[in-house]
Design an enzyme around this catalytic site. Structure first.
Site, mmCIF file in Angstrom:
data_model
loop_
_atom_site.group_PDB
_atom_site.id
_atom_site.type_symbol
_atom_site.label_atom_id
_atom_site.label_comp_id
_atom_site.label_asym_id
_atom_site.label_seq_id
_atom_site.Cartn_x
_atom_site.Cartn_y
_atom_site.Cartn_z
ATOM 1 N N ASP A 1 26.542 106.597 -23.857
ATOM 2 C CA ASP A 1 26.135 105.450 -23.030
ATOM 3 C C ASP A 1 27.305 105.038 -22.134
ATOM 4 O OD1 ASP A 1 24.702 103.333 -21.982
ATOM 5 O OD2 ASP A 1 25.213 101.971 -23.630
ATOM 6 N N CYS B 1 23.484 104.392 -16.289
ATOM 7 C CA CYS B 1 23.198 103.073 -15.713
ATOM 8 C C CYS B 1 23.584 103.042 -14.236
ATOM 9 C CB CYS B 1 23.912 101.971 -16.492
ATOM 10 S SG CYS B 1 25.698 102.127 -16.498
HETATM 11 N N1 SAH Z 1 26.555 101.245 -25.743
HETATM 12 C C1 SAH Z 1 27.157 99.939 -25.577
HETATM 13 C C2 SAH Z 1 27.534 99.647 -24.149
HETATM 14 C C3 SAH Z 1 28.457 100.660 -23.509
HETATM 15 S S1 SAH Z 1 29.249 100.074 -22.081
HETATM 16 C C4 SAH Z 1 26.238 98.893 -26.163
HETATM 17 O O1 SAH Z 1 25.110 99.225 -26.576
HETATM 18 O O2 SAH Z 1 26.628 97.725 -26.226
HETATM 19 C C5 SAH Z 1 30.383 101.341 -21.724
HETATM 20 C C6 SAH Z 1 31.619 101.371 -22.595
HETATM 21 O O3 SAH Z 1 32.342 102.549 -22.242
HETATM 22 C C7 SAH Z 1 32.594 100.236 -22.452
HETATM 23 O O4 SAH Z 1 32.814 99.656 -23.710
HETATM 24 C C8 SAH Z 1 33.912 100.874 -21.948
HETATM 25 O O5 SAH Z 1 35.070 100.317 -22.555
HETATM 26 C C9 SAH Z 1 33.738 102.293 -22.387
HETATM 27 N N2 SAH Z 1 34.415 103.341 -21.609
HETATM 28 C C10 SAH Z 1 34.501 103.473 -20.277
HETATM 29 N N3 SAH Z 1 35.095 104.637 -19.937
HETATM 30 C C11 SAH Z 1 35.392 105.274 -21.110
HETATM 31 C C12 SAH Z 1 35.991 106.533 -21.440
HETATM 32 N N4 SAH Z 1 36.380 107.367 -20.480
HETATM 33 N N5 SAH Z 1 36.128 106.838 -22.735
HETATM 34 C C13 SAH Z 1 35.714 105.993 -23.704
HETATM 35 N N6 SAH Z 1 35.124 104.811 -23.447
HETATM 36 C C14 SAH Z 1 34.960 104.446 -22.170
#
Ligand code: SAH
Length: 442
Positions: free
Chosen positions: A339, A379
């Protein structure tokens, strides 16, 4: 109305079709001196009024419509009415419902361009991302308070404000009512989440994945789950509640993982119990006792009345790197959730984004055990569901794996999409199940 925007001949059709955006290229001339966010009459080239909208002189989207037709010139009372109507679509009194997390206003699709209002247990958090939204701030806040908000907190610290020529300071803080608690508890089915509206992403929580979390959790029984881009636990909690064998949460943000740990502790028996938390960030150790059926298995129950704990870990790392590390280590999982944040803001960024999506999906598919489940999301509004499916298909070809689409997912029902505004649809997902060849299945 002295301030008027005249559209070029032939460019009025989109307003007539109730699309809320007027791009700079459609504007022939402006009469009067509209202020930033001020209301303008939108006229066709012959001077006929088509409706009214908010003026955004710095943005490519020059006007955002607030009213179509000539019946109503939007004023403060009208904006308050739009907010009240939006709330009424979420139930009789959504702000009075204990522990409810809900999007109350979803921008253009609720007739309020640039306005997002979320509620967490009666506390409102707003994001005002357009000049018009900022112009009507007081009225929006007043309408939320009149509907019973415990307080309204501003989280308008968004990039979009720069494109609108809006101030980027003073965009956070209390707008009305009391200071919200440091952590607000909301419930999603039987799952409890703590939300940090001051420091969390967006308004504090990803309400848009509510339905998908439930759909994904139903496939988790008996599986070792890797929850990539976990934020505060979201899908991982849904999987644990669905009887997962183990859950590993992966995110770049340590703050998000810290809150995820608290959320898992709540799931497994409530905060304040003496459940040990290991050095490696593990919560709980015993295995769930639920059967390994795929859908709709009942949740195992722990001693303290919560969900029976399963091994849970929290890894602060970059998903792109960590999936490669797991590949090199020969690790595998029964279920992987992807996600990620938005990879593409615009159509121009789409091809680069596509490579990113393909990369992580291909890696994840290779890490899945036979018959494994991949729940994968995008998204990015610029990415169509069809293109996303194509990317996943190509990833599966490269991974030399066969998958079935079990479910398509979309944004939760409190994130509606106006039929006239397809841009409002941004979140899409696929639940894919690996198909096992008969000889492997034995
Ligand atoms: N699945 C979550 C929402 C995800 S939002 C829910 O249900 O609440 C996306 C997330 O990806 C954020 O927490 C952000 O910190 C993380 N993120 C962004 N880029 C990333 C990367 N390259 N590796 C790991 N996490 C990452």
């Amino acid at each position: 109305m002295s301030d008027k925007v005249f559209l070029r001949a032939g460019r009025e059709r989109s307003v007539e079709r109730r699309h809320p955006w007027i791009f700079s290229g459609a504007v022939e001339r402006v009469e009067g001196t509209p202020s930033l966010g001020g209301t303008v009459a939108v006229c066709d080239s012959k001077g006929r009024t088509l409706g009214y909208g908010s003026w955004s002189p710095a943005s490519q989207i020059r006007v955002r419509m607030l009213a179509f037709g000539v019946d109503c010139v939007p004023d403060g009372a009208c904006v308050k009415g739009l907010v009240a109507a939006s709330l009424a679509r979420r139930g009789a009194s959504p702000l009075a419902e204990q522990h409810r997390g809900v999007r109350l206003v979803h921008g253009e699709s609720d007739g309020l361009p640039g306005v997002v209002a979320d509620a967490y247990d009666g506390w409102c958090v707003v994001q005002l991302a357009s000049a018009g939204a900022e112009r009507w701030k007081e009225e929006i806040v007043a309408a939320l308070m009149a509907a019973g908000a415990k307080g309204v907190y501003n989280r308008s610290d968004v990039d979009a404000r720069r494109r609108e020529g809006l101030a980027e300071t003073g965009t956070t803080g209390v707008l009305a009512g009391g200071e919200p608690p440091e952590r607000i508890e909301i419930h999603e089915g039987d799952i409890r989440f703590l939300v940090d509206v001051r420091h969390g992403h967006k308004t504090g929580f990803y309400l848009d994945q509510r339905a998908a979390r439930a759909q994904v959790g139903a496939f988790a029984a008996g599986r070792d789950v890797l929850n990539c881009f976990s934020y505060t636990g979201g899908f991982g909690l849904a999987c644990a509640a669905g009887g997962a064998k183990s859950v590993e949460n992966l995110d770049l943000s340590q703050a998000a993982l810290d809150l995820a740990k608290e959320n898992f502790a709540l799931l497994f028996g409530g905060l304040g119990t003496s459940r040990p938390t290991g050095d490696a960030g593990e919560v709980g150790t015993s295995r769930p006792t639920g059967d390994a059926g795929e859908v709709g298995t009942s949740r195992p129950t722990g001693d303290a009345g919560g969900v029976a704990p399963c091994p849970v870990s929290f890894v602060c790392a970059d998903v792109f790197k960590q999936l490669r590390l797991y590949r090199d280590q020969g690790r595998s999982f029964d279920m992987i959730v992807l996600d990620p944040p938005k990879f593409a803001d615009t159509k121009a960024q789409l091809m680069r984004a596509a490579r990113g999506y393909k990369d992580i999906n291909l890696l994840a598919m290779k890490l899945l055990r036979p018959g494994g489940v991949l729940a994968t999301f995008s998204c990015s509004g610029a990415m169509t569901p069809e293109f996303f499916e194509t990317i996943c298909r190509e990833a599966a070809w490269d991974a030399k794996r066969d998958f079935q689409i079990v479910t398509h997912t979309q944004q939760a029902v409190d994130h509606p999409v106006s039929l006239s505004f397809p841009e409002g649809s941004y979140l899409k997902g696929l639940i894919l199940r690996g198909v096992v060849a008969p000889e492997q299945a034995i």
